[in-house]
Design an enzyme around this catalytic site. Structure first.
Site: not given
Ligand code: DGL
Length: 253
Positions: A12, A43-44, A74-76, A185, A187
């Site tokens: 994201s 994205y979260g 990205c986990n989300t 996450c 980030h």
């Molecule tokens: N970097 C994203 C993750 O790994 C999420 C950050 C977002 O909320 O966009 O979940």
């Protein structure tokens, strides 16, 4: 067999660059294309269908640039979209992420584990199945920390405001007895130096970047897709329109 085409990554925003950096250290011959979808960050807390649509657009863009495999950094996005992506692009190898709850549960001595992630990740099948399977005997404290995403997108990974934000999230976890804090996450590893400072040895910070890079390498290897060792790697960074005016663009090293 070898394949010099690039490996695609998307997130994201700039979060997933911790995965990209780990992969580049591990596989210096691989070319990469990274998409930071900062225009649509975060994205979260988006509905899953929206994340599927955004993820599909990112994958289309990576494939149009000739990528041979895609790391969903990205986990989300993994939680919401990886099943769909694997069905829709059956020929493309995908590597995804989920919070490292299993190693945390295995390593914890206090039996209390903290997980920092987004709402979307905590609501996903992968996280809940893994937790049910491997973390039944530990207490898992799930914490949403969306403000970390905002800080990292702004490039604000040090300084008093970032430290205060990290302290506000980590202190309750440590006070509750967590000796493992899982960064669920992508980030969040960007704030790891501050987290280490705040934790001061009382809890281990589990950053999945190296493990994901190794998994990506294994996937390429198993399909005969590794680039030849002599390949001169080229790296492309695409950032979709940035929301934060004060965001310094990150230079790849
Ligand atoms: N970097 C994203 C993750 O790994 C999420 C950050 C977002 O909320 O966009 O979940």
């Amino acid at each position: 067999m070898s394949d010099a085409r690039p490996v695609g990554f998307f997130d994201s925003g700039v979060g997933g660059m911790c995965i990209l950096d780990a992969f580049r250290r591990l596989c210096p011959a691989e070319s990469t294309v990274y998409i930071a979808d900062s225009a649509n960050c975060p994205y979260g807390n988006r509905p899953a269908e929206e994340i599927v649509r955004l993820s599909e657009a990112n994958v289309e863009e990576l494939l149009s640039r000739g990528c041979k495999a895609v790391v969903v950094a990205c986990n989300t996005a993994t939680a919401a979209a990886i099943d769909h992506l694997r069905r829709r692009y059956a020929d493309v190898p995908f590597v995804g992420l989920e919070p490292a709850v299993k190693p945390a549960a295995l390593r914890s001595r206090t039996g209390v584990v903290g997980v920092l992630a987004t709402e979307g990740t905590f609501g996903g099948r992968l996280y809940n199945e893994t937790k049910e399977k491997f973390a039944r005997d530990v207490v898992v404290i799930a914490t949403v920390a969306d403000e970390f995403v905002t800080l990292v997108e702004r490039g604000e990974t040090s300084g008093p405001a970032a430290e205060a934000a990290v302290r506000a999230r980590l202190t309750p976890l440590i006070d509750a007895g967590c000796d493992m804090i899982v960064l669920g996450c992508t980030h969040f590893p960007h704030l790891r130096p501050l987290m280490e400072k705040v934790a001061a040895g009382r809890a281990a910070i589990l950053d999945p970047s190296d493990a994901v890079a190794r998994q990506a390498r294994r996937v390429l290897e198993s399909r005969g897709l590794l680039a030849p060792a002599s390949n001169e790697a080229v790296h492309e960074f695409i950032r979709h329109q940035v929301e934060f005016a004060d965001n310094p663009s990150r230079k790849l090293t």
